[in-house]
Motif scaffolding. Structure first.
Motif, PDB file in Angstrom:
ATOM      1  N   ASN A 112     -34.788  -7.145  51.266  1.00  0.00           N
ATOM      2  CA  ASN A 112     -35.347  -7.419  52.593  1.00  0.00           C
ATOM      3  C   ASN A 112     -35.508  -8.914  52.844  1.00  0.00           C
ATOM      4  O   ASN A 112     -36.310  -9.316  53.680  1.00  0.00           O
ATOM      5  CB  ASN A 112     -36.688  -6.702  52.762  1.00  0.00           C
TER       6      ASN A 112
ATOM      7  N   PRO B  74     -33.425 -12.069  54.071  1.00  0.00           N
ATOM      8  CA  PRO B  74     -32.131 -12.509  54.622  1.00  0.00           C
ATOM      9  C   PRO B  74     -31.595 -13.768  53.955  1.00  0.00           C
ATOM     10  O   PRO B  74     -30.390 -13.868  53.693  1.00  0.00           O
ATOM     11  CB  PRO B  74     -32.443 -12.795  56.098  1.00  0.00           C
ATOM     12  N   GLY B  75     -32.476 -14.733  53.632  1.00  0.00           N
ATOM     13  CA  GLY B  75     -32.010 -15.969  53.007  1.00  0.00           C
ATOM     14  C   GLY B  75     -31.358 -15.684  51.666  1.00  0.00           C
ATOM     15  O   GLY B  75     -30.285 -16.206  51.347  1.00  0.00           O
TER      16      GLY B  75
ATOM     17  N   GLN C 103     -27.948 -13.807  52.108  1.00  0.00           N
ATOM     18  CA  GLN C 103     -26.795 -14.571  52.569  1.00  0.00           C
ATOM     19  C   GLN C 103     -26.283 -15.560  51.527  1.00  0.00           C
ATOM     20  O   GLN C 103     -25.118 -15.918  51.544  1.00  0.00           O
ATOM     21  CB  GLN C 103     -27.062 -15.231  53.931  1.00  0.00           C
TER      22      GLN C 103
ATOM     23  N   SER D 214     -36.200  -1.431  57.166  1.00  0.00           N
ATOM     24  CA  SER D 214     -35.621  -2.734  57.516  1.00  0.00           C
ATOM     25  C   SER D 214     -34.702  -3.245  56.407  1.00  0.00           C
ATOM     26  O   SER D 214     -33.659  -3.834  56.682  1.00  0.00           O
ATOM     27  CB  SER D 214     -36.717  -3.746  57.853  1.00  0.00           C
TER      28      SER D 214
ATOM     29  N   HIS E 170     -31.166  -1.484  56.490  1.00  0.00           N
ATOM     30  CA  HIS E 170     -30.317  -1.964  57.590  1.00  0.00           C
ATOM     31  C   HIS E 170     -29.865  -3.397  57.359  1.00  0.00           C
ATOM     32  O   HIS E 170     -28.721  -3.749  57.656  1.00  0.00           O
ATOM     33  CB  HIS E 170     -31.065  -1.856  58.929  1.00  0.00           C
ATOM     34  N   LEU E 171     -30.758  -4.218  56.817  1.00  0.00           N
ATOM     35  CA  LEU E 171     -30.408  -5.615  56.543  1.00  0.00           C
ATOM     36  C   LEU E 171     -29.286  -5.692  55.506  1.00  0.00           C
ATOM     37  O   LEU E 171     -28.313  -6.442  55.670  1.00  0.00           O
ATOM     38  CB  LEU E 171     -31.657  -6.356  56.039  1.00  0.00           C
TER      39      LEU E 171
ATOM     40  N   GLU F 224     -25.960  -4.500  57.073  1.00  0.00           N
ATOM     41  CA  GLU F 224     -25.388  -5.526  57.968  1.00  0.00           C
ATOM     42  C   GLU F 224     -24.821  -6.693  57.161  1.00  0.00           C
ATOM     43  O   GLU F 224     -23.772  -7.233  57.505  1.00  0.00           O
ATOM     44  CB  GLU F 224     -26.455  -6.042  58.942  1.00  0.00           C
ATOM     45  N   ALA F 225     -25.525  -7.093  56.100  1.00  0.00           N
ATOM     46  CA  ALA F 225     -25.045  -8.214  55.277  1.00  0.00           C
ATOM     47  C   ALA F 225     -23.711  -7.860  54.616  1.00  0.00           C
ATOM     48  O   ALA F 225     -22.763  -8.652  54.640  1.00  0.00           O
ATOM     49  CB  ALA F 225     -26.087  -8.576  54.215  1.00  0.00           C
TER      50      ALA F 225
ATOM     51  N   THR G  21     -20.878  -7.943  57.088  1.00  0.00           N
ATOM     52  CA  THR G  21     -20.576  -9.228  57.733  1.00  0.00           C
ATOM     53  C   THR G  21     -20.167 -10.327  56.768  1.00  0.00           C
ATOM     54  O   THR G  21     -19.277 -11.118  57.064  1.00  0.00           O
ATOM     55  CB  THR G  21     -21.844  -9.711  58.497  1.00  0.00           C
ATOM     56  N   ILE G  22     -20.846 -10.420  55.622  1.00  0.00           N
ATOM     57  CA  ILE G  22     -20.642 -11.565  54.734  1.00  0.00           C
ATOM     58  C   ILE G  22     -19.561 -11.238  53.702  1.00  0.00           C
ATOM     59  O   ILE G  22     -19.552 -10.154  53.124  1.00  0.00           O
ATOM     60  CB  ILE G  22     -21.978 -11.953  54.038  1.00  0.00           C
TER      61      ILE G  22
END
Lengths: 290, 94
Positions: A14, A16-17, A20, A45, A48-49, A52-53, A56-57
Motif C-alpha cells: 500500500n 506507492p513510492g 514505483q 486499497s 488495487h494499487l 495498477e502498478a 503500468t510499470i
C-alpha cells in the motif's frame, strides 16, 4: 535454465513510492505484499494499487504478489483484483495442504482463460509457516505444475513450535533441512525466510552462508541493502567457475566422441558433477561474471 | 449507473501518493473536482482527467471530489479514486 531466485524482496503493497521504485535495486524477484504489510482496513486499497502498478510499470524483474490466505475474508478478492494485471507469480502464505494450492490453481486457470493470458504463465509458490504445512511440504510443492518454489516463513513457524528465534538458527535446523528435501523431491526451488534485523549485517551474512550450504536457492529479503550481500554469497568463486567450465567442455567433448565415461585431470566426472557445474555457471551468469 | 451513498476516502499524504475524498452529488450535477497539487500548473488537467475517467469507467456520473496530490503517478491516482468510490458506494460504513 531455470529462473534465478537468489533474492525475493518484500515490498509493502500500500505504499506507492516503494511500489514505483521496487524494480531498481536488482532483486531477482519483488514480492508486493498485500498480506501482513497491509492493515485490515486498507486491504482494498493495497490490492488495487498493486494491480495498477503491475499493469503500468515495466519492472525489470519477476513480479510476485503475496496474497492473503483464501481462508481469510481477503484472499479470493485479492486474486479477483490482482490476476487481471498478470503478475508473474502468486505467493500463498500459511500453506497447509495441497488442496489450497489446487484451488488457487483453478482460479488462476480461469483468469488466464478469461483475460487471454498464456496458459500456465502465472506461476505459484507457497510459504510453509506451520508444522502441518512442513509435513505436507512435498505434496504442496507437487500440487500444481505452476508451483516453482516453497519457502519457509520463520516467525509464524517458530511461534507454532513454542520456541524463540536465535542467532544461530538452531530452532530452524530441522525445518530448513526438511524443506530442502521436500523441494528437491518435488523438483522446485526452496527459499529461506527473512532476516528481520537489517542493521545486523554480520548476523545476516552468517545466516545466508548457512542456508546456501543447506541447499537453499535464495532468500526472502526485506530491505534493498540485503540484496547485494545475498548475491555476493551466492556468487561462485573464480576457481569454481573455471573448474565448471572445464567440466562442461570435457562433457561436451565426451558427447561428441560418443564416449560414456568422462575424465578430467584423471578424475571421473559423472552426471551430478556436470549438473553442479551448470548450476555454478548459471549463478555466475546471473551475477554477470561469466 | 452507480450512485455514491456516503463519503468515501482513500490514500495518504505521503509523497508519491494522494488523498482522494469523494462524496455524493445531486443527480445530473456531474463530477466536480477540487485539486490541490504541487504540480497543478504542469499536470493539473491530466490529474483531473484521470480522476474523471476512472469514475466514469465505474459508472459514477455525479460526485464531489477533493484531491490532495503529493506527486502520484497515474496508476496510483486510478487505484486511489477507484477505492474511494467503491467505499462511497457501500450502503453502510465498515
Amino acid at each position: 535454465m531455470e529462473k534465478m531466485r537468489r533474492t525475493m524482496m518484500f515490498v509493502p503493497g500500500n505504499n506507492p513510492g516503494m511500489l514505483q521504485n521496487a524494480g531498481i535495486y536488482g532483486a531477482d524477484t519483488i514480492i508486493f505484499d498485500v498480506e501482513d504489510a497491509v492493515s485490515i482496513g486498507e486491504k482494498d486499497s493495497a490490492r488495487h494499487l498493486v494491480a495498477e502498478a503491475i499493469r503500468t510499470i515495466n519492472y525489470p524483474c519477476e513480479v510476485a504478489v503475496r496474497i492473503n490466505h483464501i481462508s481469510t475474508p481477503y484472499g479470493y478478492k485479492d486474486l479477483e483484483v490482482i490476476l487481471p494485471s498478470h503478475p508473474d507469480l502468486i505467493r500463498l502464505p500459511m500453506a497447509q495442504s495441497a488442496d489450497e494450492i489446487k484451488e488457487i490453481d483453478g482460479i488462476i486457470t480461469a483468469a488466464e482463460e478469461k483475460y487471454g493470458f498464456e496458459p500456465g504463465s502465472i506461476k505459484m509458490m507457497a510459504a510453509i509457516e506451520t508444522p502441518k504445512g512442513l509435513f505436507n511440504a512435498q505434496a504442496i510443492a507437487e500440487a500444481s505444475p505452476r508451483m516453482v518454489a516453497i519457502a519457509i516463513g520463520a516467525e509464524d513457524f517458530i511461534a507454532n513450535l513454542k520456541t524463540t528465534r536465535s542467532k544461530d538458527g538452531s530452532e530452524l535446523v530441522v525445518a530448513r533441512g526438511h524443506l530442502v528435501l521436500a523441494a528437491r523431491a518435488a523438483g522446485v526451488q526452496v527459499i529461506d525466510t527473512v532476516f528481520s534485523d537489517v542493521n545486523d549485517e554480520e548476523g545476516f551474512i552468517a545466516e545466508v552462508k548457512r542456508i546456501k550450504q543447506l541447499g537453499f536457492d535464495g532468500k526472502s529479503v526485506i530491505n534493498p541493502r540485503q540484496i547485494g550481500i545475498v548475491h555476493d554469497i551466492f556468487m561462485p568463486t573464480e576457481k569454481e567457475i573455471e573448474f565448471s567450465k572445464r567440466v562442461l567442455a570435457a562433457f561436451k567433448e565426451a558427447l561428441a566422441k560418443n564416449s560414456g565415461v568422462i575424465s578430467l585431470d584423471g578424475k571421473m566426472i559423472d552426471k551430478p558433477i556436470v549438473d553442479r557445474a551448470e548450476r555454478v555457471l548459471a549463478y555466475a551468469e546471473a551475477a554477470g561474471a561469466r | 449507473m452507480n450512485v455514491l451513498n456516503r463519503p468515501g476516502q482513500c490514500g495518504t499524504m505521503e509523497s508519491n501518493d494522494l488523498m482522494v475524498q469523494v462524496a455524493p452529488a445531486e443527480q445530473g450535477s456531474g463530477i466536480a473536482i477540487t485539486l490541490v497539487s504541487p504540480m497543478i500548473k504542469q499536470y493539473g488537467k491530466q490529474i483531473e482527467a484521470v480522476v474523471k475517467a476512472t469514475l466514469q469507467e465505474m459508472g459514477v456520473a455525479d460526485a464531489l471530489v477533493q484531491v490532495t496530490d503529493k506527486g502520484a503517478l497515474d496508476c496510483t491516482i486510478r487505484a486511489r479514486v477507484r477505492v474511494a468510490a467503491e467505499r462511497a458506494m457501500q450502503k453502510e460504513a465498515n
